[in-house]
Design an enzyme around this catalytic site. Structure first.
Site, PDB file in Angstrom:
ATOM      1  N   HIS A 171       0.865  -1.175   0.000  1.00 50.26           N
ATOM      2  CA  HIS A 171       0.000   0.000   0.000  1.00 50.26           C
ATOM      3  C   HIS A 171       0.902   1.226   0.000  1.00 50.26           C
ATOM      4  O   HIS A 171       2.075   1.156   0.400  1.00 50.26           O
ATOM      5  CB  HIS A 171      -0.886   0.027   1.249  1.00 50.26           C
ATOM      6  CG  HIS A 171      -1.908  -1.065   1.292  1.00 50.26           C
ATOM      7  ND1 HIS A 171      -2.932  -1.168   0.384  1.00 50.26           N
ATOM      8  CD2 HIS A 171      -2.076  -2.100   2.152  1.00 50.26           C
ATOM      9  CE1 HIS A 171      -3.690  -2.212   0.668  1.00 50.26           C
ATOM     10  NE2 HIS A 171      -3.184  -2.803   1.736  1.00 50.26           N
TER      11      HIS A 171
ATOM     12  N   CYS B  84      -0.634   2.232  -4.220  1.00 53.04           N
ATOM     13  CA  CYS B  84      -1.455   3.425  -4.414  1.00 53.04           C
ATOM     14  C   CYS B  84      -0.621   4.664  -4.112  1.00 53.04           C
ATOM     15  O   CYS B  84       0.322   4.624  -3.316  1.00 53.04           O
ATOM     16  CB  CYS B  84      -2.675   3.395  -3.494  1.00 53.04           C
ATOM     17  SG  CYS B  84      -3.906   2.152  -3.948  1.00 53.04           S
TER      18      CYS B  84
END
Length: 351
Positions: A162, A215
């Site tokens: 992430h 992300c």
């Protein structure tokens, strides 16, 4: 075919990095699958598919299996330390130990409910919590291995996690990218700092390649409809669609020579994955596998990967029939971003 897809012999010798050393170099994969429960960050167990794809592609590019290191970041539960130690090969160092490592590795991942067909054990596989401190230590140790690096063509890192962006300070609107390690964020800039040409002399003048699947924000790209001629490739505008994003001002990473960073998504945007891996890693590996042996340089291959990803992938996060999933993230588009500070062409010629 000549390197770079048509360059002359003179241009190849002048403008390509030297890939005729004794070794291709190290390829290091940080596969963050689980995080400290205190962080409440969502697991990424399916990213082992991405790690497997990268290993197979790196081997095709000339990286020796012994030089490919995969760190699978997991949550180490109390009482499982002995099994993980065995999986990491820290209990024995014999030919029998390899089989024991493999069984222990698979046993740990089965406990995590990872599908058996996704479980692959490579020599360089390690199970660890993969904290920010440990991640930096791995990079620093690789940078300091002068004897090895002097005989290497390049060094490659892949980061699967992430990610996002944060401001430098409360009064500074400029934002910097980070990836999530086990216990918290780590700035991407810090990954690269130990490898600068002025601090890592054994890799001076050699390419340092980073592939980052994470992300970089919560922005979403609805895409835009276009008409493309099947023969000429000429594109004309179709009905417009809205693109929504979180506005950010970005600061580029430091101007270190001989770095290339391929991000899975633009600054401020979401990055998508499917059941068989992330859209970025699937496209990256597909095009590297397809073109590396042709003499095509890396930038051109990455451009083809971007084209493939933009055209072939649309997020599938919601089922209208069952009502399951997240409709807000459904049918969105994504395109990677290439930040190049390379000074020559990267061509994976046989060494």
């Amino acid at each position: 075919m000549s390197a770079g897809g048509g360059d002359s012999t003179y241009d190849v010798q002048l403008h390509c990095y030297d890939f005729k050393h004794g070794k291709r170099g190290r390829a290091i994969i940080f596969n963050h699958m689980e995080y400290d429960p205190k962080t409440k960050i969502q697991k990424r167990l399916a990213s082992i598919c991405d790690a497997n794809m990268l290993v197979e592609t790196f081997k095709k590019l000339g990286f020796a299996e012994d030089d490919i290191h995969i760190y699978h970041g997991i949550h180490v539960q109390p009482g499982s330390e002995s099994l993980i130690a065995k999986a990491n090969g820290s209990e024995k160092d014999t030919s029998v130990a390899y089989e024991e490592c493999q069984k222990a590795f698979q046993a740990v991942l089965k406990q995590k409910k990872i599908l058996p067909e996704n479980i692959r054990f490579y020599k360089g596989s390690k199970l660890t919590q993969l904290t920010s401190t440990e991640s930096l230590k791995i990079i620093e140790e690789a940078a300091k291995d002068e004897k090895y690096n002097e005989d290497a063509d390049c060094i490659v890192f892949a980061v699967l996690s992430h990610g996002g962006e944060v401001s430098d300070a409360s009064d500074d609107p400029v934002r910097q990218g980070f990836i999530h390690c086990y216990e918290g964020p780590l700035h991407i800039e810090l990954f690269m700092k130990p490898l600068r040409d002025d601090t890592c002399l054994s890799l001076k003048g050699k390419p340092k390649l980073f592939f980052i699947q994470a992300c970089r924000g919560t922005g979403l790209d609805d895409g835009v409809l276009v008409q493309e001629d099947a023969h000429s490739g000429k594109v004309s505008a179709g009905p417009p669609r809205t693109i929504t994003s979180t506005p950010v001002e970005m600061r580029n990473i430091p101007a270190f020579n001989n770095f290339l960073t391929a991000y899975s998504t633009p600054p401020g945007f979401f990055s998508f994955k499917g059941p068989n891996g992330s859209y970025f890693i699937i496209s990256l590996c597909s095009k590297l596998n397809e073109h590396y042996s042709s003499g095509m340089d890396l930038i051109r291959i990455l451009t083809r990967a971007s084209n493939h990803m933009a055209k072939e992938f649309t997020s599938k996060t919601y089922s209208p029939t069952s009502g399951r999933g997240d409709p807000a993230l459904h049918e969105k588009k994504q395109v990677p971003v290439i930040v190049s500070k390379l000074t020559k062409l990267v061509v994976f010629t046989a060494n």
